[in-house]
Scaffold this active site. Structure first.
Site, PDB file in Angstrom:
ATOM      1  N   THR A   1       4.933 -45.834  10.644  1.00  0.00           N
ATOM      2  CA  THR A   1       4.882 -46.610   9.412  1.00  0.00           C
ATOM      3  C   THR A   1       6.226 -47.239   9.083  1.00  0.00           C
ATOM      4  O   THR A   1       6.384 -47.816   8.020  1.00  0.00           O
ATOM      5  CB  THR A   1       4.447 -45.732   8.229  1.00  0.00           C
ATOM      6  OG1 THR A   1       5.141 -44.499   8.298  1.00  0.00           O
ATOM      7  CG2 THR A   1       2.962 -45.488   8.264  1.00  0.00           C
ATOM      8  N   GLY A   2       7.189 -47.089   9.982  1.00  0.00           N
ATOM      9  CA  GLY A   2       8.449 -47.793   9.786  1.00  0.00           C
ATOM     10  C   GLY A   2       9.525 -46.978   9.093  1.00  0.00           C
ATOM     11  O   GLY A   2      10.393 -47.534   8.441  1.00  0.00           O
TER      12      GLY A   2
ATOM     13  N   THR B   1      11.921 -45.031  10.564  1.00  0.00           N
ATOM     14  CA  THR B   1      13.186 -45.278  11.249  1.00  0.00           C
ATOM     15  C   THR B   1      13.706 -46.671  10.906  1.00  0.00           C
ATOM     16  O   THR B   1      14.888 -46.858  10.609  1.00  0.00           O
ATOM     17  CB  THR B   1      12.992 -45.153  12.773  1.00  0.00           C
ATOM     18  OG1 THR B   1      12.328 -43.926  13.039  1.00  0.00           O
ATOM     19  CG2 THR B   1      14.294 -45.194  13.496  1.00  0.00           C
TER      20      THR B   1
ATOM     21  N   GLU C   1     -26.420 -48.450  20.436  1.00  0.00           N
ATOM     22  CA  GLU C   1     -25.559 -49.318  19.620  1.00  0.00           C
ATOM     23  C   GLU C   1     -26.397 -50.250  18.748  1.00  0.00           C
ATOM     24  O   GLU C   1     -26.052 -50.514  17.593  1.00  0.00           O
ATOM     25  CB  GLU C   1     -24.598 -50.131  20.506  1.00  0.00           C
ATOM     26  CG  GLU C   1     -23.679 -49.288  21.390  1.00  0.00           C
ATOM     27  CD  GLU C   1     -22.873 -48.237  20.629  1.00  0.00           C
ATOM     28  OE1 GLU C   1     -22.650 -48.418  19.418  1.00  0.00           O
ATOM     29  OE2 GLU C   1     -22.503 -47.225  21.244  1.00  0.00           O
TER      30      GLU C   1
HETATM   31  P1  ADP Z   1       8.323 -44.266  12.315  1.00  0.00           P
HETATM   32  O1  ADP Z   1       9.775 -43.981  12.378  1.00  0.00           O
HETATM   33  O2  ADP Z   1       7.764 -44.191  10.929  1.00  0.00           O
HETATM   34  O3  ADP Z   1       7.501 -43.507  13.277  1.00  0.00           O
HETATM   35  P2  ADP Z   1       9.215 -46.762  13.324  1.00  0.00           P
HETATM   36  O4  ADP Z   1      10.197 -47.174  12.303  1.00  0.00           O
HETATM   37  O5  ADP Z   1       9.756 -46.179  14.556  1.00  0.00           O
HETATM   38  O6  ADP Z   1       8.132 -45.801  12.696  1.00  0.00           O
HETATM   39  O7  ADP Z   1       8.286 -48.011  13.640  1.00  0.00           O
HETATM   40  C1  ADP Z   1       8.048 -48.441  14.944  1.00  0.00           C
HETATM   41  C2  ADP Z   1       7.981 -49.931  14.999  1.00  0.00           C
HETATM   42  O8  ADP Z   1       6.865 -50.414  14.294  1.00  0.00           O
HETATM   43  C3  ADP Z   1       9.173 -50.590  14.353  1.00  0.00           C
HETATM   44  O9  ADP Z   1      10.196 -50.749  15.264  1.00  0.00           O
HETATM   45  C4  ADP Z   1       8.615 -51.915  13.917  1.00  0.00           C
HETATM   46  O10 ADP Z   1       8.664 -52.849  14.946  1.00  0.00           O
HETATM   47  C5  ADP Z   1       7.175 -51.612  13.630  1.00  0.00           C
HETATM   48  N1  ADP Z   1       6.971 -51.423  12.197  1.00  0.00           N
HETATM   49  C6  ADP Z   1       6.573 -50.291  11.585  1.00  0.00           C
HETATM   50  N2  ADP Z   1       6.460 -50.468  10.265  1.00  0.00           N
HETATM   51  C7  ADP Z   1       6.798 -51.753  10.018  1.00  0.00           C
HETATM   52  C8  ADP Z   1       6.895 -52.540   8.841  1.00  0.00           C
HETATM   53  N3  ADP Z   1       6.606 -52.038   7.624  1.00  0.00           N
HETATM   54  N4  ADP Z   1       7.280 -53.816   8.970  1.00  0.00           N
HETATM   55  C9  ADP Z   1       7.580 -54.325  10.167  1.00  0.00           C
HETATM   56  N5  ADP Z   1       7.517 -53.634  11.311  1.00  0.00           N
HETATM   57  C10 ADP Z   1       7.127 -52.364  11.258  1.00  0.00           C
HETATM   58 ZN    ZN Z   2     -23.005 -43.831  18.300  1.00  0.00          ZN
HETATM   59 MG    MG Z   3      10.636 -42.869  13.849  1.00  0.00          MG
END
Ligand code: ADP
Ligand code: ZN
Ligand code: MG
Length: 604
Positions: free
Chosen positions: A207-208, A210, A427
């Site tokens: 979910t972003g 990091t 289906e």
């Molecule tokens: P988490 O740390 O929550 O597991 P990450 O930050 O590693 O997730 O997200 C992985 C990738 O997904 C990011 O590098 C980015 O490219 C994409 N991503 C995730 N959330 C977003 C967001 N809200 N907006 C844009 N890109 C996102």
């Molecule tokens: Zn089914």
């Molecule tokens: Mg992460």
């Protein structure tokens, strides 16, 4: 034999000579100045006891005012000694009293003397090297653990900004405060505000989190030190703690800055609940983090950001005020958020004019940012392989399915004609029931192309994200799930195991209706069983039963009743429209895939 002997004798002789030289070198009286630490040096500078400081490479030769014997110290690699001293609290005017002299390293004494002194050392070194080479295979890391990774913390400055993190507006709003703390700490300190030390980012993977942490440091323009909790787990006992110490030391030296601890649950788990095996290492690491956090003064401008998808298992000590007392939730994006994420990721990529990101966003409920990034990437790959100049809608659509179903279409999987027929009716059954039930999500696509373990699937998508769902919706949901199984039964007089996922799903829904949503009249609006559910993780943890045996029976009976009546309804529906069922199944066998428009046209 003779030659061999004389060579051995020569080697022994050399060793003896070398050892003797070394011995004399080490014990030469009066010539080995005392060593003092940098902290000690700083103290003596503050006390005004130091007259001159001769910097020669990393070596510091300290001459005292009272003409006492000079002592040696050693400065940190790559850091000017004046800076280190200032960091250790030496005031500029105290430093001004010291005469600083610089000297190119290695100029002292004659080269020859140095060479003579070093030769035996080199020799012994070489000997040890050979011995080591012989006696050990791959055990080299035994010599280098602990400090070995310390220099890995680079503290780079990310270029990510808040605008690169789509959606998550509430999280951004909260984190803006942190950015301000980092930019202008004085403003807050002046008012006596306690600057937060830790922020916990909570949310499902992808979910972003990091990304968001990086954006905070990008916005504030401060270095970013990161480490992952899972890295500690594989380490030797004691190493995790020392690594935490290294990390914080470096961070403090570079403050203001951010320390990011990813997957903190790997070390921050509730202490004392370790299942199996020793968790000493984890505990020590966690304790070290706590110690370091408590050691922050009000002027330590370092903010810790940690990420986890399991906040429920974190040790309460971590969440206490003064530690990770701020919690920022990163949820799965809704339709608006998904669209925004898609827009961020197509930015700077060529896109065909007909591309409708809104539609892709509508088709991807449940996708997280990482999934959506993956969709755009897959679409780009597909488009490139088709020698297109821009990403097309068709490719995006295919990418959604690819990412959603896990893996590309597997047309090669062998399916006998009979199997295919069963899948087609199954289906068609789902799709037809969905069409006939008013409260069900509309069908977007039906396919009998096997994909990622499923023989085929009906893809239904809500018009908009659902916050509330009515009883009728759940009933229709159960009915649609039964549609596949009932169609098989009706047409072939027998059933397959292809419906197992459907059955699992509908049982869950029916149970939830009775035990959690209060949707059974007989049981009333009561919750049965304690559920530790993390809503945003969409996952049930262990259930605790808090009702009697009799109530359990009643619940089972109610669940049965729900499913039973749905079953009869579906059977009646499909029997009534069996012509449509045949038509739909036959079209599927012919064309394999039907989209929403084709489906509607067929039933009209
Ligand atoms: P988490 O740390 O929550 O597991 P990450 O930050 O590693 O997730 O997200 C992985 C990738 O997904 C990011 O590098 C980015 O490219 C994409 N991503 C995730 N959330 C977003 C967001 N809200 N907006 C844009 N890109 C996102
Ligand atoms: Zn089914
Ligand atoms: Mg992460």
């Amino acid at each position: 034999m003779g030659a061999n002997w004389s060579r051995n004798a020569f080697v022994y002789l050399l060793i003896v000579v070398a050892a003797a030289t070394l011995f004399i070198n080490i014990y030469r009286p009066g010539d080995a100045p005392q060593q003092i630490s940098l902290t000690e040096l700083a103290r003596r500078v503050q006390a005004g006891e130091v007259k001159t400081l001769l910097v020669s490479g990393d070596e510091l030769r300290v001459q005292f005012v009272d003409e006492a014997a000079p002592v040696l110290s050693r400065r940190e690699e790559g850091v000017p000694v004046t800076q280190t001293l200032r960091d250790l609290g030496v005031l500029p005017e105290q430093l001004a009293k010291v005469a600083l002299k610089y000297e190119a390293p290695g100029n002292t004494g004659s080269w020859l003397a140095l060479a003579v002194n070093l030769l035996p050392l080199l020799f012994i070194g070489a000997l040890f090297f050979i011995l080591f080479r012989q006696t050990q295979g791959g055990g080299n890391q035994a010599l280098s653990f602990g400090k070995s990774k310390a220099r890995v913390f680079t503290g780079d400055k990310p270029t990510v900004k808040f605008e690169d993190v789509a959606g998550s507006d509430e999280a951004k709003e909260e984190l803006k405060e942190v950015v301000e703390f980092l930019k202008e700490p004085q403003k807050f300190v002046a008012l006596g505000a306690r600057i937060p030390k830790g922020v916990l980012l909570v949310g499902p993977p992808g979910t972003g989190k990091t990304l968001m942490a990086k954006a905070v440091s990008g916005e504030a323009g401060v270095p970013f030190f990161s480490i992952s909790g899972s890295e500690f787990v594989e380490m030797f006992v004691g190493v995790g703690a020392s690594r935490v110490r290294d990390l914080f030391e470096q961070a403090k030296r570079n403050s203001p800055c951010i320390i990011f601890v990813d997957e903190i649950d790997a070390v921050g788990r509730y202490r004392g609940t370790g299942l199996g095996g020793s968790h000493d290492e984890r505990e020590q690491t966690l304790n070290q983090i706590l110690v370091e956090m408590d050691g922050f003064g009000t002027d330590t401008n370092v903010i810790l950001i940690a990420a986890t998808n399991r906040p429920d298992i974190l040790d309460p000590a971590l969440l206490r005020p003064g530690r990770f007392d701020r919690r920022v939730t990163m949820d799965r994006p809704d339709i608006v958020g998904r669209r925004a994420v898609l827009e961020v990721h197509v930015r700077g990529k060529p896109v065909e004019p007909g591309v409708d990101l809104e539609r892709i966003a509508r088709q991807t409920p449940g996708f997280v940012g990482a999934d959506l990034e993956n969709v755009v990437n897959e679409a780009a790959i597909l488009s490139a392989r088709r020698n297109k100049r821009a990403i097309g809608m068709q490719e995006l659509q295919e990418a959604v399915e690819r990412v959603g179903m896990g893996g590309p279409e597997r047309r090669s999987r062998l399916m006998s004609p009979q199997e295919k027929k069963v899948v087609a009716y199954h289906e068609a059954g789902h799709a037809l029931v969905s069409y006939l039930c008013k409260n069900s999500d509309p069908v977007q696509k039906i396919t009998i192309v096997p994909r990622g373990g499923a023989g085929g699937y009906v893809w239904r998508v809500a018009e908009k994200d659902r916050l509330l769902a009515k009883r009728a919706y759940f009933l229709d949901h159960i009915a649609v799930a039964l549609g596949g199984r009932v169609a098989e039964e009706l047409v072939f007089g027998d059933v397959s195991n292809g419906a197992s996922m459907d059955i699992q799903q509908l049982t869950q829904v029916a149970r939830a209706m009775v035990t959690r949503y209060g949707m059974s009249e007989k049981m009333g609006p009561l919750q049965f069983g304690q559920q530790d559910e993390l809503v945003f993780l969409g996952r049930d943890l262990a259930e605790q039963r808090d009702y009697s045996e009799e109530v359990a029976e009643e619940i089972d009976a109610e669940v049965h009743l729900l499913v039973d009546s749905a079953y009869h309804r579906v059977r009646a529906l499909l029997a009534e429209h069996v012509e449509l069922l045949h038509k739909l199944a036959n079209t599927l066998l012919e064309r394999e895939t039907l989209n929403a428009e084709e489906f509607a046209a067929l039933l009209a």
